[in-house]
Design a protein around this motif. Structure first.
Motif, mmCIF file in Angstrom:
data_model
loop_
_atom_site.group_PDB
_atom_site.id
_atom_site.type_symbol
_atom_site.label_atom_id
_atom_site.label_comp_id
_atom_site.label_asym_id
_atom_site.label_seq_id
_atom_site.Cartn_x
_atom_site.Cartn_y
_atom_site.Cartn_z
ATOM 1 N N GLY A 135 -10.372 17.926 -13.619
ATOM 2 C CA GLY A 135 -11.414 19.338 -13.596
ATOM 3 C C GLY A 135 -12.753 19.115 -13.810
ATOM 4 O O GLY A 135 -12.740 17.394 -12.816
ATOM 5 N N LYS A 136 -13.683 19.466 -13.856
ATOM 6 C CA LYS A 136 -15.000 19.244 -14.333
ATOM 7 C C LYS A 136 -15.147 18.121 -15.728
ATOM 8 O O LYS A 136 -15.821 17.974 -16.163
ATOM 9 N N ARG A 137 -14.252 18.594 -16.096
ATOM 10 C CA ARG A 137 -14.486 17.342 -18.032
ATOM 11 C C ARG A 137 -13.653 16.340 -17.549
ATOM 12 O O ARG A 137 -12.696 16.060 -16.800
ATOM 13 N N ILE A 138 -13.993 15.195 -18.400
ATOM 14 C CA ILE A 138 -13.603 13.872 -18.066
ATOM 15 C C ILE A 138 -13.119 13.832 -19.755
ATOM 16 O O ILE A 138 -13.024 13.711 -20.832
ATOM 17 N N GLY A 139 -11.005 13.489 -20.045
ATOM 18 C CA GLY A 139 -10.887 12.883 -21.203
ATOM 19 C C GLY A 139 -11.450 11.786 -21.781
ATOM 20 O O GLY A 139 -12.267 11.189 -21.509
ATOM 21 N N LYS A 140 -11.830 12.052 -23.347
ATOM 22 C CA LYS A 140 -11.893 11.290 -24.361
ATOM 23 C C LYS A 140 -11.212 10.231 -23.958
ATOM 24 O O LYS A 140 -12.182 9.101 -24.705
ATOM 25 N N PHE A 141 -10.128 9.326 -23.037
ATOM 26 C CA PHE A 141 -9.453 8.779 -23.557
ATOM 27 C C PHE A 141 -9.958 7.684 -22.656
ATOM 28 O O PHE A 141 -10.013 6.093 -22.219
ATOM 29 N N ASP A 149 -21.787 7.448 -15.258
ATOM 30 C CA ASP A 149 -20.503 7.092 -14.196
ATOM 31 C C ASP A 149 -20.172 8.367 -13.740
ATOM 32 O O ASP A 149 -18.870 8.370 -13.829
ATOM 33 N N ARG A 150 -20.908 9.374 -15.213
ATOM 34 C CA ARG A 150 -19.721 10.619 -15.014
ATOM 35 C C ARG A 150 -19.736 11.607 -13.190
ATOM 36 O O ARG A 150 -18.538 11.539 -13.338
ATOM 37 N N LYS A 151 -20.611 11.181 -12.830
ATOM 38 C CA LYS A 151 -21.094 12.250 -11.508
ATOM 39 C C LYS A 151 -19.872 11.381 -10.428
ATOM 40 O O LYS A 151 -18.821 11.461 -10.070
ATOM 41 N N ILE A 152 -19.897 10.654 -10.421
ATOM 42 C CA ILE A 152 -19.446 9.066 -9.158
ATOM 43 C C ILE A 152 -17.829 9.696 -9.948
ATOM 44 O O ILE A 152 -16.571 10.006 -9.186
ATOM 45 N N LYS A 153 -17.375 9.645 -11.001
ATOM 46 C CA LYS A 153 -16.310 9.804 -11.904
ATOM 47 C C LYS A 153 -15.242 11.363 -11.616
ATOM 48 O O LYS A 153 -14.517 11.552 -11.477
ATOM 49 N N LEU A 154 -16.190 11.831 -11.841
ATOM 50 C CA LEU A 154 -15.165 13.168 -11.398
ATOM 51 C C LEU A 154 -15.136 13.241 -10.040
ATOM 52 O O LEU A 154 -14.327 13.997 -8.741
ATOM 53 N N GLN A 155 -16.611 12.875 -8.839
ATOM 54 C CA GLN A 155 -16.284 12.552 -7.616
ATOM 55 C C GLN A 155 -15.052 11.719 -6.825
ATOM 56 O O GLN A 155 -14.161 12.482 -6.364
ATOM 57 N N LYS A 156 -14.865 10.685 -7.921
ATOM 58 C CA LYS A 156 -12.905 9.807 -7.359
ATOM 59 C C LYS A 156 -11.806 11.337 -8.407
ATOM 60 O O LYS A 156 -11.213 11.013 -6.889
ATOM 61 N N ARG A 175 -11.678 13.846 -5.090
ATOM 62 C CA ARG A 175 -11.090 12.968 -4.104
ATOM 63 C C ARG A 175 -9.194 12.937 -3.981
ATOM 64 O O ARG A 175 -8.197 12.757 -3.432
ATOM 65 N N GLY A 176 -8.888 12.652 -5.255
ATOM 66 C CA GLY A 176 -7.272 11.988 -5.743
ATOM 67 C C GLY A 176 -7.004 13.308 -5.871
ATOM 68 O O GLY A 176 -5.552 13.300 -5.433
ATOM 69 N N GLU A 177 -7.493 14.634 -6.622
ATOM 70 C CA GLU A 177 -7.122 15.977 -6.093
ATOM 71 C C GLU A 177 -6.312 16.107 -5.295
ATOM 72 O O GLU A 177 -5.237 16.504 -4.438
ATOM 73 N N LEU A 178 -7.418 15.705 -3.637
ATOM 74 C CA LEU A 178 -7.431 16.621 -2.504
ATOM 75 C C LEU A 178 -6.599 15.185 -2.111
ATOM 76 O O LEU A 178 -5.488 16.223 -0.996
ATOM 77 N N LEU A 179 -5.912 14.361 -2.369
ATOM 78 C CA LEU A 179 -4.613 13.415 -1.778
ATOM 79 C C LEU A 179 -3.220 13.959 -2.569
ATOM 80 O O LEU A 179 -2.154 13.350 -1.481
ATOM 81 N N LEU A 180 -3.781 14.687 -4.002
ATOM 82 C CA LEU A 180 -2.680 15.200 -4.074
ATOM 83 C C LEU A 180 -1.789 16.623 -3.314
ATOM 84 O O LEU A 180 -0.738 16.412 -2.976
ATOM 85 N N GLU A 181 -3.193 16.892 -2.973
ATOM 86 C CA GLU A 181 -2.933 18.083 -1.645
ATOM 87 C C GLU A 181 -2.503 17.683 -0.883
ATOM 88 O O GLU A 181 -0.696 17.984 -0.585
ATOM 89 N N ASN A 192 0.485 -1.119 0.198
ATOM 90 C CA ASN A 192 0.047 -0.353 -0.108
ATOM 91 C C ASN A 192 0.451 0.952 -0.110
ATOM 92 O O ASN A 192 1.630 1.520 1.008
ATOM 93 N N PHE A 193 0.757 1.659 -1.565
ATOM 94 C CA PHE A 193 1.614 3.074 -1.144
ATOM 95 C C PHE A 193 1.203 4.169 -0.736
ATOM 96 O O PHE A 193 1.207 5.762 -1.055
ATOM 97 N N GLY A 194 -0.237 4.306 -0.899
ATOM 98 C CA GLY A 194 -1.376 5.663 -1.006
ATOM 99 C C GLY A 194 -2.069 5.221 -2.687
ATOM 100 O O GLY A 194 -1.157 5.078 -3.202
ATOM 101 N N GLY A 195 -2.593 6.543 -2.193
ATOM 102 C CA GLY A 195 -3.529 7.000 -3.282
ATOM 103 C C GLY A 195 -5.046 6.267 -3.321
ATOM 104 O O GLY A 195 -5.299 5.271 -3.120
ATOM 105 N N PHE A 196 -5.953 7.030 -4.677
ATOM 106 C CA PHE A 196 -6.953 6.372 -4.497
ATOM 107 C C PHE A 196 -7.619 5.790 -6.251
ATOM 108 O O PHE A 196 -7.985 4.322 -6.588
ATOM 109 N N THR A 197 -7.334 7.034 -7.171
ATOM 110 C CA THR A 197 -7.414 6.318 -8.266
ATOM 111 C C THR A 197 -6.233 5.949 -9.650
ATOM 112 O O THR A 197 -5.131 6.514 -8.867
#
Length: 245
Positions: free
Chosen positions: A183-189, A196-203, A206-212, A153-158
């Motif tokens: 941000g609020k855009r999800i890449g085309k890749f 699933d867009r809402k939960i993806k943005l939520q994830k 959370r990933g951004e907060l972990l990096l902060e 377990n090195f940490g991180g979520f996504t």
């Protein structure tokens, strides 16, 4: 061994996303049974420690970054699995792929024949996919719960932010984010469906907060060519050339 302070963050993740810790553990047990003891950790140390590392996500800015990535093929690259297909199509083979096994299976199988190292993450939602890890020769396993035996377990979520935590753990001198747009855009890749867009943005949030949080405790120098993140120095592609050289 877990990064100090991770237990609290994991508890927050379980509560926010209504995850089941027992299922996380079940998935990790399955992965542990599949993996063989190896020297992959040593290979990662040799790749990452004291080096400049690019951590690549599949955000909207990835397309623009491709030409720059092609110009820096010798720089260590850690890729979230959703970015792997476009990288390989542009003849860019990542040194390390961080995956929870929801990427393009054909592409993952293809690069499994190379020297690429796979960091396979086990969680409660991918139990049925864990067997796919048998495809990978150079492979280590991770969990967001308590590490044990061959599971770390090195940490991180996504996949993306786990790549940053991985680089931090193995002592990268500089970590530069590419195609990681929290941000609020999800890449085309990304293979995210509209439902699933809402939960993806939520994830992603959370990933951004972990990096902060990571930025307050890491010894690595942190940069981003993508969306500005607190604790990471925002740089241009021109700056990227200078930092790498």
């Amino acid at each position: 061994m877990m990064i100090l302070g991770w237990k609290k963050r994991y508890s927050e993740i379980l509560k926010e996303f209504n995850y089941d810790e027992k299922k996380d553990r079940e998935s990790a047990l399955l992965l542990d049974a599949i993996l063989e003891k190896s020297d992959v950790d040593t290979k990662i140390i040799n790749l990452v420690k004291g080096k400049t590392v690019l951590v690549i996500g599949s955000g909207p800015s990835l397309q623009k970054a491709i030409p720059k990535l092609k110009n820096h093929k010798k720089v260590v690259k850690i890729a979230a699995d959703s970015s792997v297909k476009v990288l390989v199509e542009n003849e860019i083979i990542p040194d390390i792929v961080v995956t929870d096994l929801d990427g393009d299976e054909i592409i993952l199988k293809k690069i499994a024949k190379t020297k690429t190292i796979f960091v396979v993450h086990a969680h409660g939602d991918n139990i049925e996919k864990i067997e796919f890890a048998k495809q990978f020769k150079n492979c280590i396993g991770t969990t967001q719960s308590i590490p044990f035996n061959k599971i770390q377990n090195f940490g991180g979520f996504t996949d993306g932010d786990r790549g940053v935590f991985l680089a931090n753990y193995f002592g990268a001198k500089k970590i530069i984010l590419v195609g990681m747009d929290f941000g609020k855009r999800i890449g085309k890749f990304s293979k995210t469906k509209k439902i699933d867009r809402k939960i993806k943005l939520q994830k992603l949030k959370r990933g951004e907060l972990l990096l902060e949080w990571l930025s307050t405790i890491t010894k690595s120098e942190l940069f981003t060519t993508s969306k500005a993140i607190k604790g990471f120095k925002k740089i241009s592609y021109k700056d990227l050339d200078i930092i790498i050289t």
